[in-house]
Design a protein around this motif. Structure first.
Motif, PDB file in Angstrom:
ATOM      1  N   ALA A 457       0.824  -1.212   0.000  1.00 38.90           N
ATOM      2  CA  ALA A 457       0.000   0.000   0.000  1.00 38.90           C
ATOM      3  C   ALA A 457       0.859   1.263   0.000  1.00 38.90           C
ATOM      4  O   ALA A 457       0.460   2.306  -0.522  1.00 38.90           O
ATOM      5  N   VAL A 465      -7.372  -0.584  -1.298  1.00 39.68           N
ATOM      6  CA  VAL A 465      -6.455  -0.897  -0.220  1.00 39.68           C
ATOM      7  C   VAL A 465      -7.166  -1.815   0.769  1.00 39.68           C
ATOM      8  O   VAL A 465      -8.217  -1.491   1.315  1.00 39.68           O
ATOM      9  N   VAL A 470      -2.393  -2.886  -1.758  1.00 38.57           N
ATOM     10  CA  VAL A 470      -3.334  -2.222  -2.652  1.00 38.57           C
ATOM     11  C   VAL A 470      -3.549  -3.161  -3.834  1.00 38.57           C
ATOM     12  O   VAL A 470      -2.598  -3.654  -4.443  1.00 38.57           O
TER      13      VAL A 470
END
Length: 472
Positions: A457, A465, A470
Motif C-alpha cells: 500500500a 487498499v 493495494v
C-alpha cells in the motif's frame, strides 16, 4: 755636362721612387676595394646564385687590372712632366735621350706591376672561388639542416599538440576540482554553523553532493554548497583529485539532450534500429559499463543499453548540492502531501461479489492457502481473502495459466513460490484462516473488484487498499 747628367740621374731616381709609391698606393686601394667586392659577392650568392658570383669575379679582375694600369699611367705622366721641365735647361739631344730612358724604365715598371697585379688577382680569384665554394656548401648544409630541423620541430609540435588535446579535458577537470570537496559517507554529513562538534546543524551534505572549499583547516573545513554555508569535519570528506575520483566512482553520469527528436538506437551505428526519439532537455543516464564507441554515448534506456550521437548531448556528473535543514523539512512535507494524495486516490471500501465457484482438489486448496499465508499470513482475514481472489481472477481471465498451480508458479509473479516457501508451508500445512480464505476464494468470493495484481500500500499505487496491500 757631368753636373747636368747627375742632376738628370737624380731626377730619374726620384721619379722611380714616386712611381713605386704610386704603384703601392694603387695596389692597396685595389686590394681594399677587392675585399669589399668579395663581401658583396658573398651577399649576392644568396640572391643571384653561382652565376652571379662568376660574373662578379670577372668584373673584379677587370677592375683590378684597369685600376693598376691607371695608377701607373698617372705616375708616369707626373714623372715625364717633371723630367720635361728639368730638361729645358739642358741640350735638346740629351733631354730626348734621357726622356727615352725614363720612359723605358717606366714601361718596365708598368709591365712588372701588371704581371704582379695579375698574379695577385689570380691568387685572389682562386681564394675567392674557394671561399664561394665553401659558402655554397655551408649554405646547402644549413638549408638541409634547417629542413630537417623544421621537420623535426613539426613532428614534435604535432606530438605536443596531440598530447595537449588528449590531456586538455583531464587537466581542466582536475583544475576545477582543486577546491572541491565531497562527503565520503553512506548517507549524509552534517554541515555546522562553525568548526565545532557542538555547533548548530544548518544543513546536510548527502552522498553525491559537492561543495566548494572556502578555507581549509586541520579539523574543520569551511565550505559552500547550494544555500548552505558552514563547516564540515575533515575526517568524513575527500577533496581535490580524491574528490574527483570519488565522484567518478560513486556518482552517475548524465547525458543532456541538446536537440529535438534525437534518435535512441539499439547499436552504435546510424544504420541501427531506432528505439525511440527524445526531445531537447531530456536527461539520460550514461551506461559507464558499456564499451566506448567513437562518436556515440552509451545510455541506459528501459533496462537496456542504447546509443545516442555524441554530437547532440552534453555529458557530466550528476552532482548534487547540500540542503539546508529548512529545505529538507519542506521536501519531506511535500513528499508527505504526495503520499497522502496517492492514498486519497485509493479506496478502502470493499464489496464482495460472488463469482462462479471452481472445483479444486485438496492439493489445490492446500497450495492456494500456502500462498495466502506467505503473502498475507499476518494480516486481517479480508486481506487473506483478497490474495486468494487475485489468483482466482487470473485463472478466470484467460491471460494467465489455466490451473491454480500454473498461476501460482508462473515465473516472476509470486516470489514466495519461486523461492520454495509456498511448497514448504504446503508440506507442513497452512494455518486454518488461510485455508478458509482459500476455500472461500475458490467458492467465487471476490472483495478486490476483479483485481489481478497487488503490491504494498505504501507504493502509492491507485487501487483498493485492503490491509497492507493495494489491489488493482
Amino acid at each position: 755636362m757631368n753636373l747636368r747628367k747627375r742632376a738628370i740621374s737624380g731626377i730619374m731616381l726620384a721619379g722611380s721612387m714616386v712611381v713605386m709609391c704610386a704603384i703601392a698606393d694603387a695596389a692597396s686601394t685595389v686590394s681594399a676595394e677587392a675585399v669589399a667586392v668579395v663581401a658583396d659577392t658573398r651577399t649576392d650568392l644568396a640572391t643571384d646564385g653561382t652565376a652571379g658570383v662568376v660574373a662578379q669575379l670577372n668584373q673584379i679582375n677587370t677592375d683590378i687590372v684597369e685600376m693598376a694600369a691607371a695608377g701607373i699611367e698617372h705616375s708616369q705622366t707626373i714623372l715625364v712632366a717633371s723630367a720635361d721641365e728639368e730638361a729645358q735647361a739642358v741640350e735638346d739631344t740629351d733631354t730626348l735621350e734621357n726622356a727615352s730612358v725614363v720612359q723605358n724604365e717606366a714601361a718596365s715598371i708598368e709591365e712588372s706591376a701588371q704581371i704582379e697585379s695579375e698574379e695577385d688577382g689570380t691568387a685572389q680569384d682562386a681564394g675567392t672561388t674557394e671561399d664561394i665554394q665553401e659558402t655554397v656548401e655551408e649554405n646547402a648544409t644549413d638549408i638541409e639542416n634547417t629542413e630537417n630541423t623544421e621537420t623535426e620541430n613539426t613532428e614534435e609540435t604535432e606530438n605536443i599538440e596531440n598530447a595537449e588535446d588528449a590531456g586538455n579535458t583531464e587537466n581542466t577537470e582536475d583544475a576545477e576540482w582543486q577546491n572541491r570537496l565531497m562527503a565520503d559517507v553512506d548517507e549524509f554529513l552534517y554541515v555546522r554553523a562553525s568548526g565545532d562538534a557542538d555547533a548548530e546543524i544548518i544543513g546536510k551534505l548527502y552522498k553525491g553532493d559537492v561543495a566548494d572549499v572556502v578555507e581549509s583547516g586541520d579539523t574543520w573545513t569551511h565550505v559552500v554548497s547550494g544555500d548552505v554555508d558552514g563547516y564540515v569535519n575533515n575526517d568524513y570528506c575527500v577533496s581535490g583529485e580524491d574528490a574527483l575520483a570519488y565522484a567518478q566512482e560513486n556518482v552517475e553520469t548524465e547525458a543532456q539532450v541538446n536537440t529535438n527528436g534525437l534518435r535512441v538506437r539499439n547499436e552504435a551505428s546510424e544504420d541501427a534500429s531506432v528505439i525511440t526519439a527524445v526531445s531537447e532537455g531530456t536527461t539520460l543516464t550514461v551506461d559507464t559499463d558499456a564499451e566506448a564507441e567513437d562518436g556515440w554515448v552509451a545510455v541506459k534506456y528501459k533496462g537496456q543499453t542504447a546509443y545516442v550521437s555524441a554530437d547532440y548531448v552534453t555529458t557530466e556528473l550528476a552532482l548534487g548540492e547540500a540542503v539546508t535543514i529548512e529545505e529538507e523539512k519542506a521536501a519531506l512535507a511535500k513528499k508527505a502531501e504526495e503520499e497522502a494524495a496517492a492514498k486519497a486516490a485509493q479506496t478502502t471500501e470493499t464489496s464482495t461479489v460472488q463469482n462462479a465457484s471452481v472445483s479444486a482438489s485438496y492439493d489445490d486448496v492446500t497450495l492456494l492457502a500456502a500462498l495466502i499465508q506467505c503473502e498475507a499470513g499476518n494480516e486481517c482475514y479480508e486481506g487473506q481473502l483478497a490474495v486468494g481472489a487475485v489468483v482466482m481472477n487470473r485463472l478466470r481471465s484467460g491471460a494467465y495459466p489455466s490451473s491454480i498451480s500454473g498461476v501460482i508458479y508462473q515465473s516472476g509473479q509470486f516470489p514466495p513460490a519461486g523461492q520454495g516457501m509456498v511448497a514448504s508451508i504446503a508440506a507442513n500445512g497452512p494455518k486454518s484462516s488461510c485455508v478458509q480464505a482459500a476455500q472461500q476464494a475458490l467458492g467465487g468470493s471476490d472483495n478486490t473488484g476483479g483485481a489481478t495484481c497487488f503490491s504494498r500500500a505504501s507504493s502509492g499505487r491507485a487501487g483498493v487498499v485492503i490491509g497492507n496491500h493495494v489491489f488493482y
